[in-house]
Design a protein around this motif. Sequence first.
Motif, PDB file in Angstrom:
ATOM      1  N   ARG A  96      -5.248  -6.165  -4.670  1.00 20.48           N
ATOM      2  CA  ARG A  96      -6.537  -5.404  -5.052  1.00 20.48           C
ATOM      3  C   ARG A  96      -6.605  -3.891  -5.240  1.00 20.48           C
ATOM      4  O   ARG A  96      -6.909  -3.292  -6.330  1.00 20.48           O
ATOM      5  CB  ARG A  96      -7.705  -6.375  -3.970  1.00 20.48           C
ATOM      6  N   GLU A  97      -6.293  -3.112  -3.533  1.00 22.55           N
ATOM      7  CA  GLU A  97      -6.035  -1.774  -3.757  1.00 22.55           C
ATOM      8  C   GLU A  97      -5.468  -1.002  -5.127  1.00 22.55           C
ATOM      9  O   GLU A  97      -5.128  -0.506  -5.583  1.00 22.55           O
ATOM     10  CB  GLU A  97      -5.206  -1.261  -3.002  1.00 22.55           C
ATOM     11  N   GLN A  99       0.792  -1.033   0.191  1.00 22.11           N
ATOM     12  CA  GLN A  99      -0.030   0.091  -0.060  1.00 22.11           C
ATOM     13  C   GLN A  99       0.637   1.352  -0.091  1.00 22.11           C
ATOM     14  O   GLN A  99       0.441   2.779  -0.466  1.00 22.11           O
ATOM     15  CB  GLN A  99      -0.734  -0.368   1.502  1.00 22.11           C
ATOM     16  N   ALA A 111      -5.786   0.917  -8.084  1.00 22.84           N
ATOM     17  CA  ALA A 111      -5.323   2.034  -8.562  1.00 22.84           C
ATOM     18  C   ALA A 111      -4.188   2.914  -9.586  1.00 22.84           C
ATOM     19  O   ALA A 111      -3.605   3.302  -9.917  1.00 22.84           O
ATOM     20  CB  ALA A 111      -4.001   2.418  -6.984  1.00 22.84           C
ATOM     21  N   ILE A 147       1.601   2.173  -3.800  1.00 21.11           N
ATOM     22  CA  ILE A 147       0.951   2.344  -4.245  1.00 21.11           C
ATOM     23  C   ILE A 147       0.906   3.749  -4.504  1.00 21.11           C
ATOM     24  O   ILE A 147       1.576   5.183  -5.201  1.00 21.11           O
ATOM     25  CB  ILE A 147      -0.473   1.684  -4.005  1.00 21.11           C
ATOM     26  N   LEU A 148       1.554   4.192  -3.166  1.00 18.26           N
ATOM     27  CA  LEU A 148       1.221   5.961  -2.599  1.00 18.26           C
ATOM     28  C   LEU A 148       2.367   6.391  -3.503  1.00 18.26           C
ATOM     29  O   LEU A 148       2.465   7.836  -3.242  1.00 18.26           O
ATOM     30  CB  LEU A 148       0.566   6.244  -0.897  1.00 18.26           C
ATOM     31  N   GLN A 149       3.662   5.664  -3.591  1.00 18.66           N
ATOM     32  CA  GLN A 149       4.707   6.363  -4.280  1.00 18.66           C
ATOM     33  C   GLN A 149       4.633   6.199  -5.116  1.00 18.66           C
ATOM     34  O   GLN A 149       5.419   7.122  -6.040  1.00 18.66           O
ATOM     35  CB  GLN A 149       5.949   5.051  -3.179  1.00 18.66           C
ATOM     36  N   GLY A 150       3.388   5.888  -5.972  1.00 23.00           N
ATOM     37  CA  GLY A 150       3.333   6.621  -6.861  1.00 23.00           C
ATOM     38  C   GLY A 150       3.962   5.145  -8.136  1.00 23.00           C
ATOM     39  O   GLY A 150       4.733   5.569  -9.006  1.00 23.00           O
ATOM     40  N   TYR A 151       4.390   4.355  -7.784  1.00 21.11           N
ATOM     41  CA  TYR A 151       5.672   3.742  -8.897  1.00 21.11           C
ATOM     42  C   TYR A 151       3.807   2.554  -9.660  1.00 21.11           C
ATOM     43  O   TYR A 151       2.592   2.806  -8.871  1.00 21.11           O
ATOM     44  CB  TYR A 151       5.615   1.771  -8.031  1.00 21.11           C
TER      45      TYR A 151
END
Lengths: 315, 338
Positions: B109-110, B84, B114, B87-91
């Motif tokens: 799934r998240e 998660q 995204a 994901i937030l780090q924008g990979y």
Amino acid sequence: MKTLFSADSLRILVPAFSLAALLAAVFYLQPRTMSYMGLNLMFNLAVPIALATIAQMLIIAVNDLDLSIGAFVSFAACVTATFLESDPLIGLIILAAAVGVYALMGVVIYLRNLPAIVVTLGMSFVWSGLAVLLLPSPGGSAPEWIRAIMTSRPPFVPMAIIASVLIAIVAHLIVMRSSFGVVMRGVGGNSRSVERAGWSVVKVRAMTYALAGTFAVIAGIVLVGLTTAADANIALRYTLLSIAGVILGGGEFVGGRVSPIGAVIGALTLTLAASFLSFLQISPDWQIGVQGAILIIVLAIRLLLNRRERREKRA
Amino acid sequence: MKISQMLLASVAVLAIGMPAAAIADTSDKRIALSNNYAGNSWRQAMLTSWELVTGEAVSVGVVAAADAFTTAENQATEQAAQIQNLILQGYDAIVLNAASPTALNGAVREACDAGVIVVSFDGIVTEPCAWRIAVEFREMGRVQVEYLAGRIPEGGNLLEIRGLAGVFVDDEISAGIHQGVAEFSQFQIVGSVHGDWAQDVAQRAVAGVLPSLPQIDAVVTQGGDGYGAAQAIAAAGRDMPIIIMGNRQDEIAWWKEQKDANGYETMSVSIAPGVSTLAFWVAQQILDGEDVPQDLVVPFLTITQDTLEEALETTPEGGVANVEYSLDDAKAVIAAAK
């Protein structure tokens, strides 16, 4: 007269401030997190940890320590992913029975005067074994309703934040505002005087353990709602995380001094600390060390506060 | 269509038209490796291969970044949180060696929701939106018996060394071996011990069971246990059977020693830790818009009598024979799955 900076209010303010400071640092490092989705992603896995931390806090409130929380949450998760999904009634019966075992554990520990650490450590192997029996290999699936709740997108405030606040309020009402909570903390503070005042310590301890078991069961259900499946080792880390969360949040190991709101904040802080270290791209070899360092710093601040508390009392 | 989009589209058309375009469409993409464990030689080699290949890929501009993240403790909940965070780090893509095939599905799934590409390898995840580069452990067991059938057509007695009891990989390889024995019925398994994929455990286990066994013609293994078996059999003074090796350095070194001394012949098979680089190229291909099937299969790394010297030379002491995969290898694996 309580002031904002009395040691008592600092006890809850320090964890809140450290969470705010950490949150500010994370927002600065990774502006993407400053969004609905960002907050949800960062905190949704903190929800089961917060529930487990409340469970641990209840046990700590009566001067015991539960080393089986991680294994028990894993077990509850396995029941959720198997029976609760396929035969909800049997699932509920199993989970209720597990809560009953928790209550029994509280009674046995008190009546036989056993060290809680030893009993719960022993029970942790029992829970792990049962979990492996239920799910020999990872799998199962989450009941639709809990999946729906955990992936819901309420307007404005993400689910993870709403859930955390809700947990904090419910736990606060039970522990700090109800008469049961007062007696429970009294058992932790001075069990003998509670007994002399006419309450049954056995009953209080059984109820405390049952309540802790209930919170831990909910933690397992919620965890499966997030992961969609379970395995027998899924939550083993929760044992240490929950203890650290209680202490970070201003609780004491003895004396019935606990703070439910602090415990939830502690759980959120621990989760956020991991994200923070990850955003800093610190090598994993150092991450455990840095997490430990954060704990030591918070404990050091607490030590200073305790000293000040004693001075205030003398004055 | 806005002007900028039209421009982009025409650039894209131009890029496709130019066959020898040096820089791929993925030059601004960032790929992360999420790894759950780094505590043994195989995983260390996996991480080294990743650094080597992706470092090169980043420096020539194939991708913008390829960072490796390992969780401090081998726990699914921790890795779910790590995913998660990634994901937030924008990979744009996450290459994943998972702690659990199912417990990360929520986080995966998240990631998919995204818009992040997830490619799991070795430790794969069951979430349908992720890509899987799976190891055919059954086949790894079966080919051992097939090889033996070529070496000893009249068949004989087999000693099976298994891995760690209760682990999925152990069940799979063993099932493959039994399937092989069913196929080549001239062989029978006369003994089976657990070697836990470790030389010392295997040596003790084999030494313990040997006195109760008839003559052994061959030993089928799971890797990490061949050298220990050889030591135990040598100590018992028995004739050396054909021991299938598992690409570990000590196994290959012993094999080479025996080959030089008495012409000993066998084979060695395992999965190369460099499979992480295969996963990297697969992720890059998906980002590039390539149509990649959701389920891919890792090729084995087999060492034969002819490639023995070469393998021994390139394998570090205490390590595992390795190979880094190239873009072309990835394309071949993708083509094979179509």
